[in-house]
Scaffold this motif. Structure first.
Motif, PDB file in Angstrom:
ATOM      1  N   ASP A   9      49.735  34.464 -37.083  1.00 52.66           N
ATOM      2  CA  ASP A   9      48.980  34.576 -35.817  1.00 52.66           C
ATOM      3  C   ASP A   9      47.731  33.693 -35.838  1.00 52.66           C
ATOM      4  O   ASP A   9      47.177  33.383 -34.796  1.00 52.66           O
ATOM      5  CB  ASP A   9      48.628  36.034 -35.502  1.00 52.66           C
ATOM      6  CG  ASP A   9      47.534  36.572 -36.433  1.00 52.66           C
ATOM      7  OD1 ASP A   9      47.279  37.768 -36.392  1.00 52.66           O
ATOM      8  OD2 ASP A   9      46.962  35.776 -37.209  1.00 52.66           O
ATOM      9  N   MET A  11      44.481  33.335 -35.871  1.00 57.14           N
ATOM     10  CA  MET A  11      43.441  33.373 -34.843  1.00 57.14           C
ATOM     11  C   MET A  11      42.261  32.575 -35.365  1.00 57.14           C
ATOM     12  O   MET A  11      41.507  33.029 -36.220  1.00 57.14           O
ATOM     13  CB  MET A  11      43.023  34.813 -34.541  1.00 57.14           C
ATOM     14  CG  MET A  11      41.870  34.932 -33.541  1.00 57.14           C
ATOM     15  SD  MET A  11      42.103  34.023 -32.017  1.00 57.14           S
ATOM     16  CE  MET A  11      43.102  35.172 -31.126  1.00 57.14           C
ATOM     17  N   ARG A  15      40.097  29.284 -31.041  1.00 52.84           N
ATOM     18  CA  ARG A  15      40.938  30.049 -30.098  1.00 52.84           C
ATOM     19  C   ARG A  15      40.223  31.318 -29.670  1.00 52.84           C
ATOM     20  O   ARG A  15      40.238  31.719 -28.512  1.00 52.84           O
ATOM     21  CB  ARG A  15      42.274  30.409 -30.773  1.00 52.84           C
ATOM     22  CG  ARG A  15      43.283  29.271 -30.792  1.00 52.84           C
ATOM     23  CD  ARG A  15      44.612  29.705 -31.393  1.00 52.84           C
ATOM     24  NE  ARG A  15      45.134  30.897 -30.711  1.00 52.84           N
ATOM     25  CZ  ARG A  15      45.997  31.761 -31.290  1.00 52.84           C
ATOM     26  NH1 ARG A  15      46.386  31.565 -32.530  1.00 52.84           N
ATOM     27  NH2 ARG A  15      46.433  32.803 -30.621  1.00 52.84           N
ATOM     28  N   PHE A  16      39.509  31.935 -30.627  1.00 54.10           N
ATOM     29  CA  PHE A  16      38.800  33.191 -30.322  1.00 54.10           C
ATOM     30  C   PHE A  16      37.752  32.943 -29.239  1.00 54.10           C
ATOM     31  O   PHE A  16      37.658  33.675 -28.246  1.00 54.10           O
ATOM     32  CB  PHE A  16      38.128  33.723 -31.590  1.00 54.10           C
ATOM     33  CG  PHE A  16      37.400  35.020 -31.400  1.00 54.10           C
ATOM     34  CD1 PHE A  16      36.054  35.036 -31.051  1.00 54.10           C
ATOM     35  CD2 PHE A  16      38.069  36.232 -31.538  1.00 54.10           C
ATOM     36  CE1 PHE A  16      35.393  36.231 -30.843  1.00 54.10           C
ATOM     37  CE2 PHE A  16      37.407  37.436 -31.347  1.00 54.10           C
ATOM     38  CZ  PHE A  16      36.067  37.431 -30.999  1.00 54.10           C
ATOM     39  N   LEU A  18      37.676  30.514 -27.074  1.00 52.52           N
ATOM     40  CA  LEU A  18      38.332  30.215 -25.785  1.00 52.52           C
ATOM     41  C   LEU A  18      38.861  31.489 -25.138  1.00 52.52           C
ATOM     42  O   LEU A  18      38.783  31.657 -23.910  1.00 52.52           O
ATOM     43  CB  LEU A  18      39.462  29.191 -25.994  1.00 52.52           C
ATOM     44  CG  LEU A  18      38.960  27.770 -26.307  1.00 52.52           C
ATOM     45  CD1 LEU A  18      40.115  26.854 -26.701  1.00 52.52           C
ATOM     46  CD2 LEU A  18      38.186  27.187 -25.134  1.00 52.52           C
ATOM     47  N   ASN A  19      39.362  32.428 -25.954  1.00 49.55           N
ATOM     48  CA  ASN A  19      39.810  33.722 -25.396  1.00 49.55           C
ATOM     49  C   ASN A  19      38.626  34.445 -24.754  1.00 49.55           C
ATOM     50  O   ASN A  19      38.723  35.003 -23.667  1.00 49.55           O
ATOM     51  CB  ASN A  19      40.394  34.617 -26.507  1.00 49.55           C
ATOM     52  CG  ASN A  19      41.751  34.127 -26.966  1.00 49.55           C
ATOM     53  OD1 ASN A  19      42.284  33.181 -26.381  1.00 49.55           O
ATOM     54  ND2 ASN A  19      42.284  34.742 -28.005  1.00 49.55           N
ATOM     55  N   GLU A  20      37.461  34.387 -25.469  1.00 54.82           N
ATOM     56  CA  GLU A  20      36.260  35.029 -24.908  1.00 54.82           C
ATOM     57  C   GLU A  20      35.916  34.365 -23.572  1.00 54.82           C
ATOM     58  O   GLU A  20      35.582  35.027 -22.597  1.00 54.82           O
ATOM     59  CB  GLU A  20      35.060  34.871 -25.867  1.00 54.82           C
ATOM     60  CG  GLU A  20      35.129  35.737 -27.107  1.00 54.82           C
ATOM     61  CD  GLU A  20      35.045  37.216 -26.765  1.00 54.82           C
ATOM     62  OE1 GLU A  20      36.070  37.903 -26.908  1.00 54.82           O
ATOM     63  OE2 GLU A  20      33.978  37.671 -26.314  1.00 54.82           O
ATOM     64  N   GLN A  21      36.031  33.034 -23.560  1.00 54.53           N
ATOM     65  CA  GLN A  21      35.664  32.283 -22.340  1.00 54.53           C
ATOM     66  C   GLN A  21      36.537  32.726 -21.177  1.00 54.53           C
ATOM     67  O   GLN A  21      36.064  32.892 -20.052  1.00 54.53           O
ATOM     68  CB  GLN A  21      35.842  30.780 -22.584  1.00 54.53           C
ATOM     69  CG  GLN A  21      35.647  29.925 -21.325  1.00 54.53           C
ATOM     70  CD  GLN A  21      36.053  28.488 -21.559  1.00 54.53           C
ATOM     71  OE1 GLN A  21      35.712  27.908 -22.587  1.00 54.53           O
ATOM     72  NE2 GLN A  21      36.778  27.925 -20.622  1.00 54.53           N
ATOM     73  N   SER A  22      37.833  33.008 -21.479  1.00 57.10           N
ATOM     74  CA  SER A  22      38.748  33.361 -20.371  1.00 57.10           C
ATOM     75  C   SER A  22      38.340  34.684 -19.729  1.00 57.10           C
ATOM     76  O   SER A  22      38.733  34.981 -18.600  1.00 57.10           O
ATOM     77  CB  SER A  22      40.187  33.458 -20.907  1.00 57.10           C
ATOM     78  OG  SER A  22      40.241  34.494 -21.880  1.00 57.10           O
ATOM     79  N   LYS A  23      37.452  35.439 -20.421  1.00 60.55           N
ATOM     80  CA  LYS A  23      36.966  36.703 -19.815  1.00 60.55           C
ATOM     81  C   LYS A  23      35.909  36.405 -18.748  1.00 60.55           C
ATOM     82  O   LYS A  23      35.470  37.287 -18.021  1.00 60.55           O
ATOM     83  CB  LYS A  23      36.364  37.615 -20.896  1.00 60.55           C
ATOM     84  CG  LYS A  23      37.383  38.131 -21.909  1.00 60.55           C
ATOM     85  CD  LYS A  23      36.711  38.921 -23.026  1.00 60.55           C
ATOM     86  CE  LYS A  23      37.693  39.262 -24.147  1.00 60.55           C
ATOM     87  NZ  LYS A  23      36.992  39.750 -25.358  1.00 60.55           N
ATOM     88  N   SER A  32      31.689  27.450 -24.845  1.00 59.32           N
ATOM     89  CA  SER A  32      32.702  27.196 -25.891  1.00 59.32           C
ATOM     90  C   SER A  32      32.436  25.858 -26.570  1.00 59.32           C
ATOM     91  O   SER A  32      32.526  25.734 -27.788  1.00 59.32           O
ATOM     92  CB  SER A  32      34.098  27.195 -25.276  1.00 59.32           C
ATOM     93  OG  SER A  32      34.327  28.429 -24.624  1.00 59.32           O
TER      94      SER A  32
END
Ligand code: P6P
Length: 338
Positions: A9, A11, A15-16, A18-23, A32
């Motif tokens: 996986d 992580m 990527r982490f 960018l995942n936060e950014q998508s929030k 980011s």
């Protein structure tokens, strides 16, 4: 098969983030990009610190290394790396570094909307003996064009993110963007920080206290009483253990993972303690609160402090929630006696 899962996986911190950014749907990714430039700086410093012993990067500036080049001290080199990485990110408007007397203001076209406060290599007096050292940073938003020094003198509670990178037996970056605390370990073979410590929570209480006992002669009443209780508990419980590395990142990292309390109190010699508000006290206090702990200056919640100068110092008591509550009670009792 946890190890396999880890391998598949993957992580990574990129990527982490960018995942936060998508929030944040309205985010344009500036944050980011800024974080990824900080991560790049950490990777470089990690590599330089690890090579230090071999490439004779340690020791005083002015020496020349095997290539006969002018030798930069590791903390000077680290500072230059972070300043360059942050400016070239195009996302900063003010930088405050432990290494630079004055703040750095960035003008267009590279100016951005974030103020970054950082200690590029904290604990650098420990480099020559191989003790863990680290980078500490905090990020503020500056939501108007012409930034002034006041935009760097914000209370710690305004920070959007804070973190540290510890250069020790492994290189570990611990980060909070305001939704908890996560730890990433550098995999040198990949050159990536991998999520190894998701959602770090500090134990509610701990069996360790971390302070420079050599300053005991100069402590005030509440600190002296608290340390006395650690060593000779009144309730008959077993004494706490003392663990003190003398490198803030190492002492705070252990406190975060194992629980307990880290103290750099005021004393008669240094009425404001030793640690710097903007780039030592605030980032570590931010992380502690995000991990369920707390941070106290001896008077107020550390993150409520409003600094007046960029290199201002403050006493600090941070760590497990209940352990800090105990020292807060001692200071409150002393206050009531006045
Ligand atoms: P003392 C290192 O020089 C540092 O700035 C922090 O990393 C550390 O917590 C503190 O000072 C240690 O100070 O006075 O105990 O040596």
């Amino acid at each position: 098969h946890a190890a396999d899962a880890h391998r598949t996986d993957l992580m990574t911190i990129t990527r982490f983030v960018l995942n936060e950014q998508s929030k944040h749907p309205d985010s344009k990714g500036d944050f980011s990009i800024l974080l990824n430039n900080i991560v790049l700086g950490c990777k470089f410093v990690c590599s330089a610190v690890n090579k230090a012993g071999l490439a004779k990067l340690i020791g005083l500036a002015g020496d020349t290394n095997v290539q006969g080049e002018e030798q930069k001290k590791l903390d000077v080199l680290s500072n230059e790396v972070f300043v360059k990485a942050l400016i070239s990110s195009g996302r900063t408007c003010i930088l405050v570094s432990e290494e630079d007397e004055e703040a750095t203001f960035i003008s267009p076209p590279l100016r951005g909307k974030y103020c970054v406060v950082f200690d590029p290599l904290d604990g650098s007096s420990n480099i020559d003996c191989g003790v863990s050292i680290g980078t500490i940073f905090g990020i503020y938003l500056v939501n108007h064009l012409e930034a002034t020094i006041d935009d760097a003198l914000q209370p710690g509670k305004n920070m959007l993110a804070a973190g540290y990178c510890m250069y020790g037996s492994s290189c570990m970056l611990v980060l909070s963007t305001g939704n908890g605390v996560n730890g990433f370990t550098l995999d040198p073979s990949l050159g990536e920080f991998i999520l190894t410590h998701p959602d770090i929570k500090i134990p509610k209480t701990g069996k360790i206290y971390s302070v420079n006992e050599g300053n005991a002669k100069n402590w005030d009443g509440p600190t002296a009483k608290y340390i006395e209780n650690c060593k000779f508990p009144k309730d008959g419980s077993s004494p706490k253990s003392l663990r003190y590395v003398g490198s803030m990142v190492a002492d705070v990292h252990r406190t975060l993972l194992y629980g307990g309390i880290f103290l750099y109190p005021a004393d008669r010699k240094s009425p404001n303690g030793k640690l710097r508000v903007l780039y030592e006290v605030f980032p570590m206090s931010f992380l502690m609160e995000q991990a369920g702990g707390q941070a106290f200056t001896g008077k107020i919640r550390a993150l409520d402090l409003v600094p007046k100068k960029i290199h201002e110092r403050s006493p600090i008591f941070l760590g497990s929630y209940e352990d800090v509550e105990e020292i807060k009670a001692l200071y409150a009792a002393a206050q009531n006696q006045i």
